[in-house]
Write a protein that holds these residues in place. Structure first.
Motif, PDB file in Angstrom:
ATOM      1  N   PRO A   1      11.426   9.600  -2.698  1.00 41.88           N
ATOM      2  CA  PRO A   1      10.335  10.195  -3.477  1.00 41.88           C
ATOM      3  C   PRO A   1      10.755  10.915  -4.743  1.00 41.88           C
ATOM      4  CG  PRO A   1      10.923  11.647  -1.690  1.00 41.88           C
ATOM      5  CD  PRO A   1      11.846  10.453  -1.580  1.00 41.88           C
ATOM      6  N   ARG A   2      12.045  11.085  -4.955  1.00 38.17           N
ATOM      7  CA  ARG A   2      12.473  11.885  -6.099  1.00 38.17           C
ATOM      8  C   ARG A   2      12.224  11.161  -7.416  1.00 38.17           C
ATOM      9  NH1 ARG A   2      18.574  12.643  -4.447  1.00 38.17           N
ATOM     10  NH2 ARG A   2      18.194  10.397  -4.250  1.00 38.17           N
ATOM     11  N   ARG A   3      11.951  11.918  -8.457  1.00 40.18           N
ATOM     12  CA  ARG A   3      11.704  11.329  -9.773  1.00 40.18           C
ATOM     13  C   ARG A   3      12.905  10.531 -10.253  1.00 40.18           C
ATOM     14  NH1 ARG A   3      11.550   8.832 -13.361  1.00 40.18           N
ATOM     15  NH2 ARG A   3      10.566   9.017 -15.399  1.00 40.18           N
ATOM     16  N   THR A   4      14.096  10.897  -9.823  1.00 42.76           N
ATOM     17  CA  THR A   4      15.299  10.185 -10.252  1.00 42.76           C
ATOM     18  C   THR A   4      15.491   8.858  -9.522  1.00 42.76           C
ATOM     19  OG1 THR A   4      16.561  11.492  -8.641  1.00 42.76           O
ATOM     20  CG2 THR A   4      16.528  12.282 -10.931  1.00 42.76           C
TER      21      THR A   4
ATOM     22  N   ARG B   1       6.712  12.954  -0.183  1.00 42.32           N
ATOM     23  CA  ARG B   1       7.015  11.819   0.684  1.00 42.32           C
ATOM     24  C   ARG B   1       6.237  10.604   0.189  1.00 42.32           C
ATOM     25  NH1 ARG B   1       5.731  10.971   7.175  1.00 42.32           N
ATOM     26  NH2 ARG B   1       7.152   9.202   7.482  1.00 42.32           N
ATOM     27  N   LEU B   2       6.893   9.468   0.076  1.00 45.04           N
ATOM     28  CA  LEU B   2       6.267   8.205  -0.302  1.00 45.04           C
ATOM     29  C   LEU B   2       6.425   7.222   0.851  1.00 45.04           C
ATOM     30  CD1 LEU B   2       7.542   7.682  -3.966  1.00 45.04           C
ATOM     31  CD2 LEU B   2       5.165   8.107  -3.281  1.00 45.04           C
ATOM     32  N   ILE B   3       5.309   6.615   1.241  1.00 47.57           N
ATOM     33  CA  ILE B   3       5.344   5.653   2.343  1.00 47.57           C
ATOM     34  C   ILE B   3       4.780   4.327   1.853  1.00 47.57           C
ATOM     35  CG2 ILE B   3       4.636   5.142   4.701  1.00 47.57           C
ATOM     36  CD1 ILE B   3       4.189   8.133   5.101  1.00 47.57           C
ATOM     37  N   ALA B   4       5.545   3.268   2.004  1.00 47.03           N
ATOM     38  CA  ALA B   4       5.096   1.917   1.662  1.00 47.03           C
ATOM     39  C   ALA B   4       4.737   1.186   2.946  1.00 47.03           C
ATOM     40  CB  ALA B   4       6.188   1.168   0.914  1.00 47.03           C
ATOM     41  N   HIS B   5       3.582   0.525   2.939  1.00 51.21           N
ATOM     42  CA  HIS B   5       3.118  -0.188   4.127  1.00 51.21           C
ATOM     43  C   HIS B   5       3.255  -1.694   3.919  1.00 51.21           C
ATOM     44  CE1 HIS B   5       1.374   3.274   6.320  1.00 51.21           C
ATOM     45  NE2 HIS B   5       1.253   3.777   5.090  1.00 51.21           N
ATOM     46  N   PHE B   6       4.068  -2.311   4.765  1.00 49.51           N
ATOM     47  CA  PHE B   6       4.279  -3.752   4.751  1.00 49.51           C
ATOM     48  C   PHE B   6       3.625  -4.374   5.985  1.00 49.51           C
ATOM     49  CE2 PHE B   6       7.818  -1.894   2.438  1.00 49.51           C
ATOM     50  CZ  PHE B   6       7.959  -2.732   1.329  1.00 49.51           C
TER      51      PHE B   6
ATOM     52  N   ARG C   1       0.866  -1.190   0.000  1.00 47.80           N
ATOM     53  CA  ARG C   1       0.000   0.000   0.000  1.00 47.80           C
ATOM     54  C   ARG C   1       0.895   1.230   0.000  1.00 47.80           C
ATOM     55  NH1 ARG C   1      -2.772   3.364   3.799  1.00 47.80           N
ATOM     56  NH2 ARG C   1      -4.970   3.754   3.259  1.00 47.80           N
ATOM     57  N   ILE C   2       0.727   2.098  -1.001  1.00 47.79           N
ATOM     58  CA  ILE C   2       1.610   3.245  -1.177  1.00 47.79           C
ATOM     59  C   ILE C   2       0.847   4.531  -0.893  1.00 47.79           C
ATOM     60  CG2 ILE C   2       3.072   4.511  -2.792  1.00 47.79           C
ATOM     61  CD1 ILE C   2       3.374   1.919  -4.379  1.00 47.79           C
ATOM     62  N   GLU C   3       1.369   5.331   0.022  1.00 44.37           N
ATOM     63  CA  GLU C   3       0.821   6.656   0.295  1.00 44.37           C
ATOM     64  C   GLU C   3       1.718   7.693  -0.367  1.00 44.37           C
ATOM     65  OE1 GLU C   3       0.386   7.412   4.422  1.00 44.37           O
ATOM     66  OE2 GLU C   3      -0.969   5.721   4.778  1.00 44.37           O
ATOM     67  N   ASN C   4       1.102   8.554  -1.139  1.00 50.45           N
ATOM     68  CA  ASN C   4       1.814   9.649  -1.799  1.00 50.45           C
ATOM     69  C   ASN C   4       1.386  10.955  -1.139  1.00 50.45           C
ATOM     70  OD1 ASN C   4       2.434  11.844  -3.547  1.00 50.45           O
ATOM     71  ND2 ASN C   4       2.524  10.486  -5.306  1.00 50.45           N
ATOM     72  N   HIS C   5       2.329  11.591  -0.459  1.00 49.97           N
ATOM     73  CA  HIS C   5       2.039  12.868   0.191  1.00 49.97           C
ATOM     74  C   HIS C   5       2.686  13.981  -0.631  1.00 49.97           C
ATOM     75  CE1 HIS C   5       0.439  11.035   3.909  1.00 49.97           C
ATOM     76  NE2 HIS C   5       1.319  10.074   3.639  1.00 49.97           N
TER      77      HIS C   5
END
Length: 282
Positions: free
Chosen positions: A85-88, A58-63, A16-20
């Motif tokens: 979170p960076r595009r690179t 900020r990107l948060i992955a939920h495991f 589950r990915i949260e994109n802030h």
């Protein structure tokens, strides 16, 4: 819960990915894959849509956590992990119109190896790696993810849904590497892996049926199809104002396995490597 069947394993392949972002947030789905490189090393990666990762601060992955000293999930015990979170930090399919992104996870997952319970999908499950696989024009499909961000609130497991292919997988719908699925696809389902998953019997040829289980990764959900309509604010009043609404058609768009592999190949190539010939990783 003993993870002793393919069906159970599928509930632990997704993230589950949260994109802030600066002014808003969203939730999407990703899934963990692994491939063998030409030098023999394993390459774990997160596969999702470009738009799931776009414009993130900020990107948060939920495991789900692993039980201490055991190879089983500790259901209900989550683990939030910050992703770069960076595009690179991730690679998108070289075609801007192909909504697939892949993020290398070797450095992220290494410290989590004994903490998180992850069932990575090997590259060998892609239909591109199964030249003898028979796929009919209409197939039952299973996709796993987080529609509208929902998950089991107690156990933290994703939601599995089923549908059928609405267009043949082997035909590029509209000339693009996509096919349509007849199933309930909602926001948050973006990035969900799409499987052929049959138990008991399955069609293995034009006139052949096989007893057993079949599992293959055929695509990734990217969007839902809607139709725009104008509805009256008050019924049965001819002069009443109308409002524009988007009605979901119960159709989803999925990019196919070829597009997934092309994105993975692009990631590996940019890193100066290549996939092992006939790559199979476990």
């Amino acid at each position: 819960m003993n993870i002793d069947t393919i069906a159970k394993m599928l509930f632990f392949a997704t993230v589950r990915i949260e994109n802030h972002g600066a002014n808003s947030g969203s939730v999407g789905t990703g899934f963990i894959m692994t491939a063998t490189l030409g030098n023999g090393q394993q390459c774990p990666m997160l596969v999702t849509n470009k738009h799931v990762l776009a414009d993130a601060q900020r990107l948060i992955a939920h495991f789900i956590r692993r039980k201490s000293g055991q190879n089983v999930p500790d259901l209900g015990q989550g683990m939030a992990v910050d992703l770069p979170p960076r595009r690179t930090d991730y690679i998108g399919h070289p075609d801007p119109a192909v909504d697939i992104a892949v993020m290398p996870l070797a450095s992220t997952l290494e410290p989590l190896r004994s903490l998180a319970f992850i069932q990575a999908i090997p590259l060998s499950l892609l239909t591109t790696e199964m030249p003898s696989l028979f796929v009919d024009a209409m197939e039952e499909i299973t996709f796993v993810g987080y529609p509208h961000g929902y998950r089991d609130p107690r156990h933290l497991t994703p939601i599995a849904r089923r549908g059928i292919t609405a267009t043949p997988i082997e035909l590029d719908y509209g000339g693009k590497p996509v096919f349509l699925i007849d199933g309930s696809v909602f926001g948050g389902s973006s990035g969900s892996p799409v499987f052929l998953f049959n138990q008991g019997t399955y069609q293995s040829g034009p006139k052949e049926t096989t007893v057993g289980t079949r599992i293959a990764l055929v695509g990734i959900v990217a969007q839902t199809m809607v139709r725009n309509a104008q509805l009256p604010v008050v019924e049965d009043v001819a002069a009443t104002p109308h409002v524009k609404v988007a009605q979901e058609l119960n159709l989803g768009v999925a990019f196919n396995a070829r597009a997934i592999k092309e994105t993975i190949e692009h990631l590996v190539s940019v890193a100066g490597h290549s996939l092992a010939t006939g790559s199979e990783s476990s």
